[in-house]
Scaffold this motif. Structure first.
Motif, PDB file in Angstrom:
ATOM      1  N   MET A 108       0.856  -1.182   0.000  1.00 22.50           N
ATOM      2  CA  MET A 108       0.000   0.000   0.000  1.00 22.50           C
ATOM      3  C   MET A 108       0.890   1.230   0.000  1.00 22.50           C
ATOM      4  N   ILE A 109       0.534   2.202  -0.831  1.00 24.99           N
ATOM      5  CA  ILE A 109       1.239   3.478  -0.900  1.00 24.99           C
ATOM      6  C   ILE A 109       0.215   4.551  -0.575  1.00 24.99           C
ATOM      7  N   ALA A 110       0.544   5.457   0.329  1.00 21.40           N
ATOM      8  CA  ALA A 110      -0.434   6.471   0.728  1.00 21.40           C
ATOM      9  C   ALA A 110       0.232   7.814   1.005  1.00 21.40           C
ATOM     10  N   ASP A 111      -0.490   8.870   0.668  1.00 24.12           N
ATOM     11  CA  ASP A 111      -0.041  10.248   0.889  1.00 24.12           C
ATOM     12  C   ASP A 111       1.271  10.530   0.166  1.00 24.12           C
ATOM     13  N   ILE A 112       1.478   9.901  -0.957  1.00 21.85           N
ATOM     14  CA  ILE A 112       2.652  10.137  -1.792  1.00 21.85           C
ATOM     15  C   ILE A 112       2.162  10.591  -3.163  1.00 21.85           C
ATOM     16  N   GLY A 113       2.491  11.807  -3.532  1.00 23.00           N
ATOM     17  CA  GLY A 113       2.097  12.319  -4.836  1.00 23.00           C
ATOM     18  C   GLY A 113       3.042  11.837  -5.922  1.00 23.00           C
ATOM     19  N   ILE A 114       2.675  12.128  -7.154  1.00 24.05           N
ATOM     20  CA  ILE A 114       3.500  11.793  -8.309  1.00 24.05           C
ATOM     21  C   ILE A 114       4.262  13.026  -8.756  1.00 24.05           C
ATOM     22  N   ASN A 115       5.540  12.861  -9.041  1.00 24.29           N
ATOM     23  CA  ASN A 115       6.326  13.914  -9.662  1.00 24.29           C
ATOM     24  C   ASN A 115       6.558  13.557 -11.116  1.00 24.29           C
ATOM     25  N   GLU A 139      -2.413  30.283  -4.342  1.00 24.23           N
ATOM     26  CA  GLU A 139      -2.209  28.892  -4.730  1.00 24.23           C
ATOM     27  C   GLU A 139      -0.722  28.634  -4.976  1.00 24.23           C
ATOM     28  N   VAL A 140      -0.004  28.336  -3.898  1.00 20.31           N
ATOM     29  CA  VAL A 140       1.450  28.183  -3.969  1.00 20.31           C
ATOM     30  C   VAL A 140       1.890  26.886  -4.640  1.00 20.31           C
ATOM     31  N   ARG A 141       0.954  25.948  -4.833  1.00 16.08           N
ATOM     32  CA  ARG A 141       1.315  24.731  -5.547  1.00 16.08           C
ATOM     33  C   ARG A 141       1.882  25.055  -6.934  1.00 16.08           C
ATOM     34  N   LYS A 142       1.402  26.121  -7.543  1.00 16.36           N
ATOM     35  CA  LYS A 142       1.889  26.514  -8.868  1.00 16.36           C
ATOM     36  C   LYS A 142       3.378  26.840  -8.830  1.00 16.36           C
ATOM     37  N   GLY A 193       9.369  21.776 -10.311  1.00 18.37           N
ATOM     38  CA  GLY A 193       9.420  20.323 -10.458  1.00 18.37           C
ATOM     39  C   GLY A 193       8.780  19.538  -9.348  1.00 18.37           C
ATOM     40  N   GLY A 194       8.055  20.211  -8.454  1.00 18.45           N
ATOM     41  CA  GLY A 194       7.430  19.520  -7.333  1.00 18.45           C
ATOM     42  C   GLY A 194       5.922  19.547  -7.412  1.00 18.45           C
ATOM     43  N   GLY A 195       5.277  19.617  -6.260  1.00 22.06           N
ATOM     44  CA  GLY A 195       3.822  19.621  -6.204  1.00 22.06           C
ATOM     45  C   GLY A 195       3.348  19.738  -4.777  1.00 22.06           C
ATOM     46  N   GLY A 196       2.104  19.316  -4.534  1.00 25.11           N
ATOM     47  CA  GLY A 196       1.570  19.383  -3.179  1.00 25.11           C
ATOM     48  C   GLY A 196       0.140  19.858  -3.159  1.00 25.11           C
ATOM     49  N   ALA A 243       9.106  21.411  -3.374  1.00 27.72           N
ATOM     50  CA  ALA A 243       9.855  20.801  -4.468  1.00 27.72           C
ATOM     51  C   ALA A 243      11.283  20.543  -4.010  1.00 27.72           C
ATOM     52  N   GLY A 244      11.925  19.564  -4.641  1.00 34.33           N
ATOM     53  CA  GLY A 244      13.334  19.338  -4.374  1.00 34.33           C
ATOM     54  C   GLY A 244      14.137  20.514  -4.892  1.00 34.33           C
ATOM     55  N   LEU A 245      15.083  20.985  -4.101  1.00 32.85           N
ATOM     56  CA  LEU A 245      15.905  22.135  -4.506  1.00 32.85           C
ATOM     57  C   LEU A 245      17.218  22.089  -3.721  1.00 32.85           C
ATOM     58  N   LYS A 246      18.249  21.629  -4.398  1.00 34.10           N
ATOM     59  CA  LYS A 246      19.539  21.463  -3.730  1.00 34.10           C
ATOM     60  C   LYS A 246      20.334  22.758  -3.754  1.00 34.10           C
TER      61      LYS A 246
END
Length: 324
Positions: free
Chosen positions: A55-62, A258-261, A267-270, A277-280
């Protein structure tokens, strides 16, 4: 039933694992805590070892890791795995179609939190699970309509060790929503938060973009956590957006934008009001930040935030009813 649980490493992931366990009347053989930016790697390394349910839960797709995720899921399914994926982040219809095509059962609903999706589709009549999901959704998708959510979130996030979250999953599975142990943790966390608010000013910078105020920050150690700190700082500076970096990722928060934009642009989401988003960070800036010199990191994140907001603009969030 033997199964592996793969969930986000936050309150919603913990609650999702607990309500799923109640739905199938069994705790997971093992729980893996991860993030959307790392799910493809985890699936690539996962060995079934006789456990055929995942089961996978609360994990979005990138979008950037979708193909690798599909490839690794195909391998697991070919080895006999049955995969169920529960999520509430914004997905493209094509992503669900591709997962369904390889045999993944997708349960997707943006009207609730991760635990809420599982309750809705698997265990809608369990009163305890509904109470836990209500508390979880209150803080996870920024509804702030259930006081228990503010309390439980502090308990869950009081200890970053995965063993702590596994312990909580067991307690929730047993039907324990609140007890003396949680009460003591809450009192201690609130005390630490109040002391922590005094130091936040050293980690932030106030920007003005298109006539509106934005707070940017580099991450600090200890309480308050990002959600409570973002509310505090936006109120203090009359800002409409909050952004912070920790060297590996950037997080955005707002009550009206709407900060998801912004996260998607990077390259992230939410969620609409809470995303990342990932940001090194460049090593030298991160190194100086660890030594206590925060200006180079603040300069860097300020430029990134300015650029992404100038590209996207300030898009007001259109609130929708969230049934629970």
């Amino acid at each position: 039933m033997d199964y592996y649980a793969i969930v986000h490493n936050d309150f919603d992931g913990t609650a999702s694992a607990a309500v799923y366990a109640r739905a199938v009347n069994s705790l997971p053989k093992k729980t893996f805590f991860t993030e959307p930016t790392k799910i493809h790697d985890l699936l690539g390394k996962l060995e079934l070892r006789g456990v055929n349910n995942i089961m996978i839960a609360d994990i979005g797709i990138n979008a950037s890791t979708l193909e690798t995720t599909l490839k690794n899921l195909k391998r697991l399914i070919s080895e006999g795995a049955k995969v169920q994926w529960f999520d509430h982040h914004v997905w493209k219809e094509d992503w669900k179609k591709k997962l369904n095509e390889i045999g993944v059962e997708v349960y997707h609903d943006t009207s609730t939190c991760g635990a809420g999706v599982i309750v809705k589709y698997l265990i809608p009549n369990d009163e305890f699970s509904k109470k836990l999901a209500s508390a979880d959704c209150s803080v996870d998708i920024w509804l702030h309509d259930d006081p228990m959510g503010e309390k439980l979130r502090r308990v869950v996030e009081s200890n970053r060790d995965y063993s702590w979250k596994e312990y909580l999953i067991k307690k929730f599975y047993q039907g324990i929503l609140w007890d003396e142990e949680f009460e003591k943790i809450l009192i201690d966390q609130v005390d630490k938060e109040l002391k922590g608010y005094e130091k936040l000013q050293k980690y932030v910078r106030l920007l003005e973009i298109d006539g509106k105020k934005v707070v940017v920050a580099v991450r600090w150690k200890g309480p308050p956590d990002i959600s409570y700190a973002s509310q505090f700082l936006m109120n203090r500076y009359n800002a409409i957006v909050f952004a912070s970096v920790n060297g590996k990722a950037i997080s955005f928060r707002s009550n009206i934008i709407e900060v998801r934009k912004y996260a998607e642009k990077l390259g992230g989401g939410g969620h609409p009001l809470a995303a990342g988003a990932g940001l090194k960070a460049p090593f030298w800036r991160f190194f100086l930040h660890r030594l206590g010199y925060r200006k180079p990191m603040l300069d860097w994140v300020s430029n990134i935030v300015k650029n992404v907001i100038n590209d996207i603009g300030f898009v007001p969030y259109q609130k929708k009813d969230v049934p629970m």
